[in-house]
Every structure is written in structure tokens, then in C-alpha cells.
Design an enzyme around this catalytic site. Sequence first.
Site, PDB file in Angstrom:
ATOM      1  N   LYS A  87       0.848  -1.195   0.000  1.00 26.28           N
ATOM      2  CA  LYS A  87       0.000   0.000   0.000  1.00 26.28           C
ATOM      3  C   LYS A  87       0.881   1.242   0.000  1.00 26.28           C
ATOM      4  O   LYS A  87       1.906   1.273   0.692  1.00 26.28           O
ATOM      5  CB  LYS A  87      -0.915  -0.025   1.233  1.00 26.28           C
ATOM      6  CG  LYS A  87      -1.957   1.079   1.266  1.00 26.28           C
ATOM      7  CD  LYS A  87      -2.869   0.930   2.479  1.00 26.28           C
ATOM      8  CE  LYS A  87      -3.961   1.994   2.488  1.00 26.28           C
ATOM      9  NZ  LYS A  87      -4.859   1.857   3.664  1.00 26.28           N
ATOM     10  N   SER A 147      -9.798   1.811   2.628  1.00 26.39           N
ATOM     11  CA  SER A 147      -8.901   2.548   1.765  1.00 26.39           C
ATOM     12  C   SER A 147      -7.839   1.680   1.090  1.00 26.39           C
ATOM     13  O   SER A 147      -7.247   2.115   0.110  1.00 26.39           O
ATOM     14  CB  SER A 147      -8.208   3.641   2.559  1.00 26.39           C
ATOM     15  OG  SER A 147      -7.325   3.065   3.512  1.00 26.39           O
ATOM     16  N   SER A 161     -10.079  -0.386   6.838  1.00 24.30           N
ATOM     17  CA  SER A 161      -9.428  -0.238   5.540  1.00 24.30           C
ATOM     18  C   SER A 161      -8.708  -1.473   5.011  1.00 24.30           C
ATOM     19  O   SER A 161      -8.303  -1.496   3.849  1.00 24.30           O
ATOM     20  CB  SER A 161      -8.441   0.930   5.584  1.00 24.30           C
ATOM     21  OG  SER A 161      -9.144   2.142   5.499  1.00 24.30           O
TER      22      SER A 161
END
Lengths: 98, 486
Positions: free
Chosen positions: B77, B152, B176
Site C-alpha cells: 500500500k 482505503s 481499511s
Amino acid sequence: MSRINEEQVRYVANLARLSFDDDAIKKFTTQLDDIIGFAEQLNELDTEGIEPTTHVLDMHNVMRDDVVEPSLPREEALKNAPVQEDGQVKVPLIMEAD
Amino acid sequence: MPLFEEGLVHLKKKIHSKEIKASDLIDEAYARINEVDGKVKAFLTLNEEAAREEARTIDENGTDEDTLLFGMPIGIKDNLVTKGLRTTCASHILENYDPLYDATVIEKVRTQKGIMIGKLNMDEFAMGSSTENSGFALTRNPWDLERVPGGSSGGSAASVAAGEVLFALGSDTGGSIRQPSAFCGVVGMKPTYGRVSRFGLVAFASSLDQVGPITRTVEDNAYLLETIAGLDRHDSTSADVPVPHYSETLTGDIKGLRVAVPKEYLGEGIDEAVKDKIKAAIRQLEALGAVCEEVSLPHSKYAVPAYYVIASSEASANLARFDGVRYGVRAESNDLIDMYKKSRSEGFGDEVKRRIMLGTFALSSGYYDAYYKKAQQVRTLIKQDFEKVLENHDIIVGPATPTTAFKIGEKVDDPLTMYANDLLTIPVNLAGVPAISLPCGLADGLPVGLQMIGRPFAEGTLYKAAHAYEQTAGFQLTPAFKGANE
């Protein structure tokens, strides 16, 4: 009744170092008012005498010996600074010049 | 069959027996990215040259069976800093940021010889539930390209589901990791607060953020958590608790496991099709010998408002560092304050600005007690709900999300509707406990995520239960790429 008005939104924007045009101020005033209204649900709960949780773990200070260790060389530390001069970050004038 | 479907244990065996090379895995990753990432858009930055070089080194230097991630391709990420590899948090304010060091989890991945394939898309600064708040790209759900991957960590979950990497790292502040894992039909773990170092994770809400693994299987997830967990001298909130060999907990035996089913998690606002799948999964756990009992987490409905006050307040403080001076994009001005304002206003997207504004308001003089302190007191009540239930139960089970993946554009203009989507994941972050989401079937062709929540530092129990369910659930999940040919 609105919970926050445009004047307050401008005040908070200044604290947050953000600027908005008039349309954005209107939009943010409406949206923040909705979100704050939503947050006010919390007032349904009686929290008298309840300790606030700042941290979920049983936290205590973590200390280490104060020993000098190698750190980043200046050139590397400055690598991402957008404006620099003579090995230092450069910013606009902070104090009034005489 | 694609190699990644075989899982870490088989792939490592094949490398050690020289049946395949590490380079074959890296080839598969980039070939798959070339094939599908034009549509899925999970990646923001690729690390191809370095990844191929690392694989060659592994192939030339022979094997080491104790190395946990030997040659395994991993996606990261883009809010985890990677030395020499651009890290943006999907924000224009960091579009050129070149980190000077590795996050602790990245260092651990490197030590265990995982190979970084690239950096994955996300909601800007991890603020969002759909990855639509990225400043750079619109990531699509591999099951249906008209739908969001969740967020996210949407790029992380989508890349694993699409077969572009074997697994990925994400971060979870209010869901997330678990929500995109549920939407994309993969396995995502939000570890106990303090289980994994946050050093080098760009801070959003420091009392809630945790890094965790997103994988195709529970077993791979256990190996990846074992790799990244542990005390770190660079993060004083990382816990001094030994890291077990999680993979050794996967015995398949959950006889007598005491499972709590909160009535609030199968109540109003949860889709019927999702409820049906969760109820079927609960029956499956009973068939495996678990003892399930209905319980109540009475303060559940207050978690979302408490979270938005707390997380936004912490974010408003954390994001003060982006001022155009030491890193990031700077706007021109002759006045310092004006330079700050212009840099931040041009660099941040709307959702980030909304949360900074909310947080600044909640912390401002005259409002602090009414909002921030109140939310922290409610946090205590929510934490106590979990403590009570987990006194007499080993795990809590329910859905990870109230619906399956929603359509792109459906909620993006309505912050409160978007926030409400996280009502089943947020309480876990507020309480600091660990939770995993794993697939439990499809509803109308879209994956449903089963959430299991455990006691602090009992990730092993979650893996054991999740693995036992996964092994007997009897379905395989391969995304349909619906809409790919339209």
C-alpha cells in the site's frame, strides 16, 4: 438550526492552514454541519464519570539510553525539500525586514 | 493454473526443489499486471527492475528454507514508506516523495526475502472506503469493473484478487483492510493495536492505525503476519509480546470454540443477502463443533460518530506536517502563511480537507469537551462492550460489511452514507482488538466477507477458526472481471 456557520468555517480553515473560495466555503459549511449533527448522537449517552480512552494499550513511557547514533547526512535529509539554498530549506520571509 | 493460486507453502517447496525459480513468480506478477491492470488499476508505481534483480539474486544464491517469504511477490500500500521507491499516499501533495528509509514492516519483508512488485492505490491518506478518493487513479473491483474495490486499501485487495501479486500489505484505521478484502473476496487481517510496528506508516489516526496482511488464503495470511509483527524500538506503541508461529495454529480443530454472534451485527441496515451468507457460515462453524451464542454489543451504533470525531482530530494534527517546507509540493508565495495555505489547499483532495476541518473544529477552543472528550468517553464504553463479551467467548462473528461492493460514484458525494458503510469494522479499531475478514460465498455474484473478532493478541485463535471454516467451506473464488469486454 445550523450548528456551524460560514464565519466559523472560515475561522477553522485559517487554523487548519487551508483556504477555500466562496463556493467551497458554502459546501463545507453544509457538509460539516451534517457531520457535526451526526456526531451529536453521542449526546444520547450519559458519559458522566466515564474515563476517556486515549489509548487502548496499557501505555507507559518507553525510554532508551541517550546515546548519539548516526543520523541522515544533510544532503539526504534535504533531498525532498522543494526549495533549498546553501544546505538549508528556504522559506518565505518570516519576520518583517527593516 | 496460475502459480499464485497454489499459496506460499507450495510455492516455497517448488522453489526449494528447483521445480520453479523465484523469477518465474516475478514473471507471473508482471505478466498479469500487463494483462489486467489497465482495467483494474491497482498499482500506482511499479518496482520492476529491482524486483527482477532481487529474484535473479535469489535464484543464483540457492535456497534457505527458514526464510519466510523466499522470493514471494508482494504488493505494498502506498502509505508505507519504501526507500528509493516513490511513496505518495495517493496524494498530490506527496506526488514526488522519495523516502529516505524503509518502514519497519518493509525492512522485515526484505529480510525474509519477499519481493516488492510495486506500490498500490488507496484513498488519499487512507481516508475513505472506496479508493475513489485517490488523487491519481480509479481502482476497479475485479469481480465487477463498475464497482469499487472498497477502501482505503482498495489497490491492495484488488491486486491480490486479480492475481497480480501473491499477497499485499494494507493498513486499517476503521476497516481499511477488512472492508476491501470483503469486497474483493480475499482474506484481510487487522492485527491488535501494537502487534505490528507503525514506524514508516504515514500516520492518519495514530491511536487506531495498524498495518496488516491481505492474502488469498488464511494460511498465507498467518505467514505474512508472522513476518511483519513484533516489538520495534522505532515505535514505542509496538507491544513487547512474543510473536507466535501463527501457521502452527491451523489445526482445523475448533471443537468447543465459544463463538459470540452480536445481534446488532445482523440487525437493521444489513442486507438480507449478506445476512443469509453469514448465518450459513455460523451454521458451518457449529457443524465444526463451535458453540455459538447470541450476544449484544449495545454501543455499536455510536462507534461511527465517535470514530469520525477521534480519527479526524488525530488526522488534523498528523497532517499538519504537510506544509511544503521539508517535503512534498510547495506553492509559490512571498508570505509564509499564504504559502502553507496554498500548498495544502492545492495538494489535498476534498475528503482529506473535510476531515482536517472536522478535526480542527473538534479540537478547537470551546468545542473540545463537547466533541473530542465525549467521543473518547464513548470509546471507553465500546471497548468495555468487547471486553464483556470476550470474557466468556473466544471469538465474535458477524459480517465485515453491511452490503457487497457498491457501484463507483454511488456514495462519493455523500460523506455520511459513505461513513455508514464502516459500521461493522470501526468498533474493532476503537477497541484495539484484532479482526479478520474472509470470504464466505457470493451474493448476486459478489463476495461476502465474514468477520471474526478476537481478544487482544489472540490473532492465532482467529487464524485457527478462519482456517477451519475456509477448509470446509468448499468454494473457490475467482473474480469474474464482469464488464471487462464492454
